[in-house]
Design a protein around this motif. Structure first.
Motif, short mmCIF file in Angstrom:
data_model
loop_
_atom_site.label_atom_id
_atom_site.label_comp_id
_atom_site.label_asym_id
_atom_site.label_seq_id
_atom_site.Cartn_x
_atom_site.Cartn_y
_atom_site.Cartn_z
N LYS A 261 0.84 -1.19 0.00
CA LYS A 261 0.00 0.00 0.00
C LYS A 261 0.88 1.24 0.00
CE LYS A 261 -3.75 -2.32 2.46
NZ LYS A 261 -4.62 -2.35 3.68
N GLY A 262 0.48 2.23 -0.78
CA GLY A 262 1.24 3.45 -0.88
C GLY A 262 0.82 4.47 0.17
N LEU A 263 1.82 5.14 0.75
CA LEU A 263 1.57 6.22 1.70
C LEU A 263 2.09 7.50 1.09
CD1 LEU A 263 2.79 4.40 4.96
CD2 LEU A 263 0.45 4.50 4.04
N ILE A 301 -5.91 7.98 -9.87
CA ILE A 301 -6.12 7.04 -8.78
C ILE A 301 -6.31 7.75 -7.44
CG2 ILE A 301 -4.82 5.23 -9.96
CD1 ILE A 301 -2.56 5.75 -7.92
N TYR A 302 -6.07 9.06 -7.40
CA TYR A 302 -6.28 9.81 -6.16
C TYR A 302 -6.44 11.28 -6.51
CZ TYR A 302 -5.01 12.46 -1.96
OH TYR A 302 -4.97 13.36 -0.92
N LYS A 303 -7.48 11.90 -5.93
CA LYS A 303 -7.69 13.34 -6.09
C LYS A 303 -8.00 13.94 -4.73
CE LYS A 303 -9.38 13.56 -10.87
NZ LYS A 303 -10.46 14.06 -11.77
N ALA A 304 -7.56 15.16 -4.56
CA ALA A 304 -7.83 15.87 -3.31
C ALA A 304 -7.86 17.36 -3.57
CB ALA A 304 -6.79 15.53 -2.25
N ASP A 305 -8.71 18.07 -2.83
CA ASP A 305 -8.81 19.52 -2.94
C ASP A 305 -8.72 20.11 -1.54
OD1 ASP A 305 -9.61 20.08 -5.88
OD2 ASP A 305 -10.95 18.46 -5.24
N GLN A 324 -3.58 7.17 2.00
CA GLN A 324 -3.10 5.81 1.74
C GLN A 324 -3.77 5.30 0.48
OE1 GLN A 324 -2.71 2.70 4.91
NE2 GLN A 324 -4.22 1.56 3.69
N ILE A 325 -2.99 4.65 -0.38
CA ILE A 325 -3.50 4.15 -1.66
C ILE A 325 -3.26 2.65 -1.72
CG2 ILE A 325 -3.36 4.34 -4.16
CD1 ILE A 325 -2.20 7.15 -3.75
N ASP A 326 -4.34 1.88 -1.89
CA ASP A 326 -4.23 0.43 -1.91
C ASP A 326 -3.68 -0.07 -3.25
OD1 ASP A 326 -5.24 0.43 0.63
OD2 ASP A 326 -7.31 0.00 -0.01
N GLN A 327 -3.07 -1.24 -3.21
CA GLN A 327 -2.61 -1.94 -4.40
C GLN A 327 -1.77 -1.04 -5.31
OE1 GLN A 327 -6.35 -3.48 -5.97
NE2 GLN A 327 -6.10 -5.38 -4.83
N ILE A 328 -0.78 -0.44 -4.72
CA ILE A 328 0.11 0.44 -5.47
C ILE A 328 1.14 -0.37 -6.23
CG2 ILE A 328 2.03 0.82 -3.84
CD1 ILE A 328 0.01 3.62 -5.48
#
Length: 706
Positions: A261-263, A301-305, A324-328
């Motif tokens: 998992k990616g941090l 795979i990930y967005k944030a504002d 945290q991003i799963d299955q990186i």
């Protein structure tokens, strides 16, 4: 007798004072490393749109102007003869030469290239160690100065924006003027100097003037085993930003304890350059920051504002994110998978102001027990020490040079590089991320000619604290976001002491990666034992010693002449004993210069200069610079063949029963993309051949094929 002694003392003091007066005070004051130079920031570029950011070519931006090319140029050997009013618009430079930027002076007809290993090139081997009188050892009549002038045009669409100049690498120190006004000063010849020139320029024609000195007090920390040459060695350009601007950012992309998992964390620093008018109190501007992480196929795979944030005029604000991003997909030198993070700054109406693209690689770098781990694996570093060298131009490299370095390293089974002994061109860092090399990033510090005694070493002299710390900190700030960097190095062959203790502790506070330093030896301020030139027989002894730190040679297997005869013995020890994890061969490339001497074209070494007249052996280490894995033109050598063989990741053995054992020594990838061609030879004649295409051998596994 006493009267004569007093006279000698007065004369000595007068000569010292005269020498100090002949050079600007900045060049002889170790604590002054810059004037008005901006703080170092991450090597990224902010584009005006997402479309341009996706292409990642700053040359396509409307707010970028390259200043590479021809400049008006004047060179003098004696600094007392330098022009003193050349920065004025009215100065007549019509009789000056046209000189290319970037380019070294000495490889283009201005001055003599000097090659020495340990001594200082301005002092020679007869003036080293405690005999020196820093920073006053530079000859008063021999410190070449290059003066540059260039007229530039500021476009109308830059009006109302902030305007900067970036000088990629200038050796050893320089002053800058814009339109006749002094802007600032900079030392540290292997990192960029940026200046905010907004208040000095106007729309239309402007004059940029530079005065570069071959030697300064900064030269005392640049005593590396390489050609000692000078000039503007990397790109020079202008760029402009909006008044609201992402001035810097830091990303940390690592893995959880399962390494699956990616941090990701990111901190984004926004500057507001606005100066409010006719008021005693600044008014805040509002903005948003957004992140968009996309994979290699451009899937988000990930967005944030962020929430709506504010920043006062002439001040800064920092916005932070974490997730945290799963299955990186992990990054490694074997499988250098990269994501792209788009960092977007928007105004209060959510209109895009600028977009920064940053390549991201998720990987874990840690030391557990006596093991240096990448993504949980005890990898071996099959490395080389790389100087920046071009066979005709010296230290000025093209993108093609750097791409060829990468191509040859990959062909020769090199998986790691130590930046000896300074941070490289930023383009090389991009290549290391993209193609996959484990990088030791090293600060531009070596003071070998001063040697290592605590009484005399600059490392233990607090007068030299600022230049030591600045060079380490600036290296980190520029390169902090690169996934390929696995270790920070404080420098090379510069002694040890209080200045390196403080630099080590600073790095440990700001980053999670290990810090190493060769001259620390067994002191506390190195996380890895990184010796130079131990024998193969010593390696097993270290593995059974009480020392618990990993052992990775910062330099070994000195390639000179008919060398590498015992290279296999090194790797037999490394691969079969604990604590040992590889090393960095000295060195990657022959530092020879292609030139003509006595009517004959030669690949010149230190003892070939000057090209006419006698060689001053006090200022030459002769052919010691020709000791590379590859030639100066990046061609093969016998040593390259040996290194490729010993470094190989796929190994085969014949077991005597018409079977071949295939071992995959990679840590992160199988070898399904490889095929095995075999042939049976009898009395020199091929009597049978075969092909095995299904070599799907897992990492660190062996399979038998019939």
């Amino acid at each position: 007798m006493k009267k004569k002694n007093y006279t000698l003392l007065i004369l000595s003091l007068f000569c010292l004072f005269a020498n100090a007066q002949d050079l600007p005070i900045e060049l002889q004051t170790p604590e002054i490393v810059s004037v008005n130079r901006l703080p170092m920031r991450a090597s990224a570029y902010a584009f005006e749109s997402r479309t341009l950011a996706e292409k990642r070519k700053k040359e396509n931006s409307a707010y970028f102007i390259s200043l590479n090319g021809q400049w008006k140029f004047n060179w003098v050997k004696d600094p007392r003869q330098r022009p003193t009013d050349f920065f004025l618009a009215k100065f007549d430079d019509s009789k000056w030469d046209n000189f290319r930027v970037p380019a070294n002076w000495e490889t283009n007809g201005c001055g003599t290239p000097i090659y020495v290993n340990q001594p200082y090139e301005f002092a020679g081997r007869q003036l080293t160690g405690a005999r020196m009188n820093p920073p006053f050892d530079i000859p008063v009549d021999n410190n070449p100065v290059g003066s540059y002038r260039k007229k530039i045009t500021i476009p109308e669409n830059w009006n109302g924006r902030q305007i900067f100049i970036n000088l990629g690498a200038v050796k050893s120190a320089f002053f800058i003027w814009v339109n006749g006004k002094k802007v600032g000063y900079s030392e540290d010849s292997k990192l960029a100097a940026e200046f905010d020139i907004t208040k000095y320029v106007k729309t239309g024609e402007n004059l940029i003037a530079l005065q570069v000195y071959r030697w300064s007090d900064g030269s005392y920390l640049e005593c590396q085993d390489m050609w000692r040459i000078s000039g503007i060695e990397r790109d020079v350009y202008l760029f402009s930003t909006p008044k609201l601007n992402i001035v810097d950012f830091k990303t940390i992309a690592t893995l959880d304890q399962t390494y699956t998992k990616g941090l990701l964390s990111a901190s984004v620093k926004v500057n507001n350059y606005k100066i409010d008018q006719r008021t005693n109190h600044s008014k805040a501007d509002s903005f948003y920051v957004s992140l968009d992480l996309v994979d290699a196929k451009n899937n988000s795979i990930y967005k944030a504002d962020s929430k709506l944030a504010t920043v006062l005029g002439n001040f800064k604000q920092t916005i932070s994110f974490s997730t945290q991003i799963d299955q990186i997909k992990n990054w490694s030198a074997e499988v250098p998978y990269l994501y792209t993070l788009y960092i977007t700054l928007k105004d209060k109406n959510e209109k895009v102001i600028e977009v920064i693209p940053q390549r991201i690689g998720f990987r874990s770098i840690e030391i557990k027990g006596s093991d240096f781990l990448v993504n949980g694996k005890r990898v071996f570093l099959k490395g080389v020490n790389r100087h920046e060298h071009n066979a005709t131009q010296g230290h000025t490299l093209t993108h093609a040079d750097m791409e060829k370095d990468m191509e040859m390293m990959k062909k020769l089974n090199v998986n790691a590089v130590r930046h000896s002994h300074y941070p490289p061109d930023p383009y090389w860092m991009q290549l290391c991320d993209e193609y996959g090399l484990y990088v030791i990033d090293e600060a531009n510090i070596e003071s070998h000619g001063r040697y290592y005694s605590l009484e005399t070493s600059f490392a233990n002299d607090k007068e030299w604290r600022v230049p030591h710390l600045e060079r380490v900190q600036r290296m980190y700030e520029r390169d902090k976001n690169h996934p390929s960097i696995v270790t920070w190095s404080l420098g090379n062959e510069a002694g040890n002491g209080v200045n390196f203790y403080e630099a080590y502790e600073w790095l440990k506070k700001v980053d999670i990666r290990p810090v190493q330093y060769e001259r620390a030896e067994n002191d506390y301020n190195t996380d890895i034992i990184v010796p130079q030139y131990p024998s193969p027989n010593y390696l097993p002894k270290y593995s059974t010693s009480k020392n618990t730190r990993p052992f990775i040679m910062s330099e070994y297997a000195h390639i000179m002449g008919n060398s590498l005869g015992n290279f296999k013995e090194y790797w037999d020890a490394i691969e079969n004993n604990p604590k040992l994890q590889g090393g960095f061969v000295w060195e990657w490339i022959d530092q020879a210069i292609d030139t003509v001497k006595n009517g004959k074209r030669i690949m010149a070494y230190g003892g070939d200069f000057p090209l006419s007249g006698p060689v001053d052996e006090n200022f030459s280490d002769n052919n010691f610079c020709v000791k590379g894995v590859v030639t100066a033109y990046r061609g093969m050598t016998p040593m390259a063949v040996e290194l490729k063989k010993v470094h190989q990741f796929i190994k085969t053995t014949f077991n005597g029963t018409n079977q071949i054992n295939v071992n995959n020594s990679y840590f992160f990838k199988d070898i399904s993309n490889v095929q095995l061609n075999w042939e049976l030879v009898e009395n020199g004649k091929v009597i049978q051949t075969g092909l095995i295409t299904n070599l799907n051998v897992a990492p660190r596994a062996t399979q038998t094929f019939t």
